[in-house]
Design an enzyme around this catalytic site. Structure first.
Site, PDB file in Angstrom:
ATOM      1  N   LYS A 192      11.041  18.399  -0.013  1.00  0.00           N
ATOM      2  CA  LYS A 192      10.135  18.539  -1.163  1.00  0.00           C
ATOM      3  C   LYS A 192       8.798  19.153  -0.761  1.00  0.00           C
ATOM      4  O   LYS A 192       8.320  20.090  -1.425  1.00  0.00           O
ATOM      5  CB  LYS A 192       9.930  17.159  -1.796  1.00  0.00           C
ATOM      6  CG  LYS A 192       9.010  17.153  -3.009  1.00  0.00           C
ATOM      7  CD  LYS A 192       9.082  15.892  -3.820  1.00  0.00           C
ATOM      8  CE  LYS A 192       9.136  14.606  -3.128  1.00  0.00           C
ATOM      9  NZ  LYS A 192       8.327  14.222  -2.053  1.00  0.00           N
TER      10      LYS A 192
ATOM     11  N   THR B 148       8.226  20.931   1.919  1.00  0.00           N
ATOM     12  CA  THR B 148       8.535  22.289   2.363  1.00  0.00           C
ATOM     13  C   THR B 148       8.614  23.232   1.164  1.00  0.00           C
ATOM     14  O   THR B 148       8.103  24.362   1.207  1.00  0.00           O
ATOM     15  CB  THR B 148       9.874  22.301   3.136  1.00  0.00           C
ATOM     16  OG1 THR B 148       9.782  21.361   4.211  1.00  0.00           O
ATOM     17  CG2 THR B 148      10.182  23.676   3.692  1.00  0.00           C
TER      18      THR B 148
ATOM     19  N   ARG C 111      -0.364  15.356  -0.201  1.00  0.00           N
ATOM     20  CA  ARG C 111      -0.960  14.139   0.351  1.00  0.00           C
ATOM     21  C   ARG C 111      -1.147  14.253   1.865  1.00  0.00           C
ATOM     22  O   ARG C 111      -0.524  15.080   2.516  1.00  0.00           O
ATOM     23  CB  ARG C 111      -0.069  12.934   0.046  1.00  0.00           C
ATOM     24  CG  ARG C 111       0.008  12.591  -1.432  1.00  0.00           C
ATOM     25  CD  ARG C 111       1.017  11.487  -1.672  1.00  0.00           C
ATOM     26  NE  ARG C 111       2.370  11.905  -1.320  1.00  0.00           N
ATOM     27  CZ  ARG C 111       3.375  11.067  -1.106  1.00  0.00           C
ATOM     28  NH1 ARG C 111       3.186   9.773  -1.188  1.00  0.00           N
ATOM     29  NH2 ARG C 111       4.581  11.526  -0.806  1.00  0.00           N
TER      30      ARG C 111
ATOM     31  N   LYS D  12      10.137   8.224   9.400  1.00  0.00           N
ATOM     32  CA  LYS D  12      10.075   9.208   8.322  1.00  0.00           C
ATOM     33  C   LYS D  12       9.502  10.548   8.765  1.00  0.00           C
ATOM     34  O   LYS D  12       9.857  11.608   8.257  1.00  0.00           O
ATOM     35  CB  LYS D  12       9.248   8.635   7.160  1.00  0.00           C
ATOM     36  CG  LYS D  12       9.174   9.528   5.935  1.00  0.00           C
ATOM     37  CD  LYS D  12       8.500   8.768   4.791  1.00  0.00           C
ATOM     38  CE  LYS D  12       8.298   9.687   3.593  1.00  0.00           C
ATOM     39  NZ  LYS D  12       7.192  10.632   3.787  1.00  0.00           N
TER      40      LYS D  12
ATOM     41  N   ALA E 275       4.637   6.267  -2.571  1.00  0.00           N
ATOM     42  CA  ALA E 275       5.197   6.396  -3.927  1.00  0.00           C
ATOM     43  C   ALA E 275       6.101   5.232  -4.294  1.00  0.00           C
ATOM     44  O   ALA E 275       6.398   5.045  -5.472  1.00  0.00           O
ATOM     45  CB  ALA E 275       5.960   7.703  -4.055  1.00  0.00           C
TER      46      ALA E 275
ATOM     47  N   PHE F 138       8.648  10.881  -2.937  1.00  0.00           N
ATOM     48  CA  PHE F 138      10.031  10.423  -3.065  1.00  0.00           C
ATOM     49  C   PHE F 138      10.724  11.114  -4.253  1.00  0.00           C
ATOM     50  O   PHE F 138      10.386  12.227  -4.613  1.00  0.00           O
ATOM     51  CB  PHE F 138      10.112   8.897  -3.158  1.00  0.00           C
ATOM     52  CG  PHE F 138       9.704   8.209  -1.895  1.00  0.00           C
ATOM     53  CD1 PHE F 138      10.190   8.636  -0.664  1.00  0.00           C
ATOM     54  CD2 PHE F 138       8.826   7.140  -1.897  1.00  0.00           C
ATOM     55  CE1 PHE F 138       9.824   8.006   0.522  1.00  0.00           C
ATOM     56  CE2 PHE F 138       8.453   6.499  -0.723  1.00  0.00           C
ATOM     57  CZ  PHE F 138       8.960   6.941   0.489  1.00  0.00           C
TER      58      PHE F 138
ATOM     59  N   PHE G 220      20.154  25.224   3.274  1.00  0.00           N
ATOM     60  CA  PHE G 220      20.434  24.889   4.669  1.00  0.00           C
ATOM     61  C   PHE G 220      21.475  25.873   5.200  1.00  0.00           C
ATOM     62  O   PHE G 220      22.315  26.374   4.438  1.00  0.00           O
ATOM     63  CB  PHE G 220      20.972  23.458   4.800  1.00  0.00           C
ATOM     64  CG  PHE G 220      19.894  22.401   4.850  1.00  0.00           C
ATOM     65  CD1 PHE G 220      19.630  21.692   6.007  1.00  0.00           C
ATOM     66  CD2 PHE G 220      19.136  22.116   3.720  1.00  0.00           C
ATOM     67  CE1 PHE G 220      18.636  20.718   6.054  1.00  0.00           C
ATOM     68  CE2 PHE G 220      18.139  21.146   3.752  1.00  0.00           C
ATOM     69  CZ  PHE G 220      17.888  20.454   4.931  1.00  0.00           C
TER      70      PHE G 220
ATOM     71  N   TRP H  49      12.402  27.971   4.017  1.00  0.00           N
ATOM     72  CA  TRP H  49      12.349  27.338   5.333  1.00  0.00           C
ATOM     73  C   TRP H  49      12.548  28.389   6.425  1.00  0.00           C
ATOM     74  O   TRP H  49      11.837  28.401   7.431  1.00  0.00           O
ATOM     75  CB  TRP H  49      13.414  26.241   5.433  1.00  0.00           C
ATOM     76  CG  TRP H  49      13.383  25.496   6.729  1.00  0.00           C
ATOM     77  CD1 TRP H  49      12.628  24.383   7.018  1.00  0.00           C
ATOM     78  CD2 TRP H  49      14.110  25.795   7.928  1.00  0.00           C
ATOM     79  NE1 TRP H  49      12.849  23.978   8.316  1.00  0.00           N
ATOM     80  CE2 TRP H  49      13.752  24.825   8.899  1.00  0.00           C
ATOM     81  CE3 TRP H  49      15.031  26.788   8.277  1.00  0.00           C
ATOM     82  CZ2 TRP H  49      14.283  24.825  10.181  1.00  0.00           C
ATOM     83  CZ3 TRP H  49      15.560  26.787   9.557  1.00  0.00           C
ATOM     84  CH2 TRP H  49      15.191  25.809  10.499  1.00  0.00           C
TER      85      TRP H  49
END
Length: 558
Positions: A73, A75, A96, A107, A275, A303, A383, A411
């Site tokens: 998210k 990214t 954030r 994480k 979150a 999240f 991906f 990415w």
């Protein structure tokens, strides 16, 4: 093909002086307070000077429920900001700050990945400009002053069994969840049971991210409830007389941090409430300032959309008078396969049937977001193991739901790989179709608000709450807090309160363990299931792999 790690890419970044980044948004060097050469705070005087300008377009990036497969998210948020700049829009991103606890736990950080990152990555994921340290210090100053007040005679008649203000630490440390303080005799005060939360769960963090200015900050700090008397009447932070000193500690932390993407586009990184136990959005100050000086502002909510986006809409937008012009819902083929029952070790194999079986999770988030009256586009974060057939399965599913899913390769390719999404976002944002409205009105009873979220967002059959919880909510309504929004604290991994229940479950209930009044932040926290406000470290924490190499560079951060 071998790819560089995120930290290797970040280390090779061709950063520009932060004054050049500020100039892109019309922020003069005199209005930047530099922290080194590549990061700075934006002065309050500049923020005040742009308030009469019209707002740009606000774009929210959210996601499906997180899985071990990864969704990307942040990214995508970074990539979209770069993509909008690539197609000629003056865009900024607002994300954030990272918490130290997850960085050293499991994480990881919060700076994006691949060629869609914000730099300086190492600084952002560690001490950055000291905002979290200031929040920790301000919070614990109040803790110390509460115990000190009791020690010196307890003039406010605080019932030490009903002190609700705990201490905080920006680290995952399960040993501190529940402790006994003030042991060791008369000189150390009155022994009592207490505990620690992680800093990002502090109400001070939530307040910093919702306050408009320093005066609003101090008023909100003063409104925090820290304890109760024997007659159950509340004791406020202002009664302890800590709000002024706390504001002094938070003075610099209130100013948004400006950094840059790998493509040298502006990024505001400010605030970091979790979150799943707080409202999960970056600061109102950063977002509203960016909207005054950029054509497009891309921000994210933590999240999945059932937590972050719901709170963005019902808490942040409500409090700040904001309305998103478009929403991007991030998903991956890999995550669809996990929701469809595939084990993480088998995600590299093509499995169209599993993708299709996992899509209802994505579909439910899409329908939920549409219920807020906002236009939504799905971003398929690519991906290398994705196949054409799997991507098409997601696109076909979303098309049947009346929306569009766009494959994004930011990415690996940076802004070039996300142009299609950027153009679609512009189309949606400038189409004027957003008719945003929160899920519930201010005057709805608190319990009814909880049930509305549980039934309309989580698709639960019922909310399970003891009489004591219902009585507490009713008492707060009588005390004048009934207009506040709800901040649900639940697992991020499922629509339900069971982290192992993937997909789009129905027939489940939402059990409420306890409720907490965040009178300063301006919401009621409803704690569901087994959610923790102080995480623990995993069996093998990331900290074991973080070190300095022979060149003095940091290794192991991600």
């Amino acid at each position: 093909m071998t790819y560089k790690t995120d930290i290797e890419i970040a280390r090779d970044a061709q950063k520009r002086p932060i004054q050049e980044i500020g100039a892109k948004l019309g922020i003069g060097a005199e209005d930047l307070l530099p922290y080194g050469h590549d990061k700075a705070k934006v002065s309050q005087s500049f923020i005040n000077s742009v308030q009469d300008r019209p707002n740009g377009k606000l774009v929210l990036v959210t996601a499906i429920n997180p899985t071990p497969a990864g969704e990307g998210k942040t990214t995508t948020t970074v990539g979209l900001g770069d993509g909008l700049n690539r197609i000629g829009k003056k865009a900024a991103i607002c994300i954030r700050e990272a918490s130290l606890g997850p960085n050293f736990g499991m994480k990881g950080g919060a700076a994006g990945g691949g060629l869609a990152q914000v730099v300086p990555m190492e600084d952002m994921n560690l001490h950055f400009t000291g905002d979290f340290h200031a929040i920790t210090s301000a919070h614990n100053l109040l803790s110390a002053m509460i115990d000190n007040h009791i020690y010196w005679g307890n003039e406010l008649e605080i019932d030490i069994r009903r002190i609700v203000w705990r201490r905080v630490l920006d680290m995952n440390d399960r040993a501190l969840r529940q402790i006994t303080a003030s042991l060791g005799g008369v000189a150390n005060g009155f022994p009592r049971e207490t505990g620690f939360d992680i800093t990002v769960a502090s109400e001070v963090m939530a307040i910093l991210c919702l306050a408009r200015d320093l005066a609003d900050l101090q008023e909100r700090l003063g409104n925090m409830i820290v304890a109760y008397r024997r007659d159950r009447s509340p004791v406020f932070c202002r009664d302890i007389k800590a709000d002024g000193a706390m504001t002094v500690l938070l003075k610099d932390a209130m100013q948004p941090n400006l950094v840059q993407t790998l493509e040298n586009n502006p990024a505001f990184v400010h605030g970091g409430p979790f979150a799943n136990i707080a409202h999960g959005c970056n600061s109102v100050t950063a977002t509203t300032t960016a909207l005054k000086i950029a054509d497009y502002v891309v921000t994210e909510a933590g999240f999945g959309a059932d937590l972050g986006a719901e709170k963005f809409m019902n808490i942040k937008c409500r409090k700040a008078g904001l309305a998103p012009d478009a929403v991007v819902l991030v998903a991956t083929v890999r995550a669809m396969k996990m929701n469809g029952g595939v084990a993480k070790a088998d995600l590299g194999e093509e499995n169209v049937a599993a993708v299709e079986a996992g899509c209802p999770n994505l579909g439910r988030h899409l329908a939920n977001l549409k219920s807020f009256g906002v236009p939504v586009v799905v971003a398929i974060n690519h991906f290398v193991t994705d196949t054409e057939a799997e991507v098409k399965a997601v696109q076909d599913y979303i098309a049947a739901q009346g929306a569009e899913a766009i494959e994004c390769r930011h990415w690996a390719m940076g802004s070039e790989g996300i142009e299609d999404l950027a153009r679609k976002v512009v189309e949606l944002a400038e189409g004027g179709t957003s008719a945003f409205a929160p899920l519930y009105p201010d005057d709805m009873p608190l319990m009814k608000k909880v049930e509305t979220i549980a039934k309309r967002i989580y698709h639960a059959d019922a909310v399970l709450a003891d009489k004591s919880v219902r009585n507490q909510l009713a008492a707060w309504e009588e005390q004048g807090y009934g207009h506040l929004p709800i901040c649900m604290a639940k697992t991020q991994y499922s629509f339900s309160t069971d982290p192992n229940l993937r997909g789009a479950p129905t027939g489940h209930s939402v059990p409420i363990r306890e409720v907490r009044l965040s009178a300063g932040a301006g919401f009621v926290v409803v704690i569901c299931g087994e959610i923790m406000t102080m995480p623990g470290l995993p069996r093998i924490p990331s900290a074991e792999s973080i070190r300095l190499n022979d060149d003095g560079q940091i290794e192991g951060l991600f």
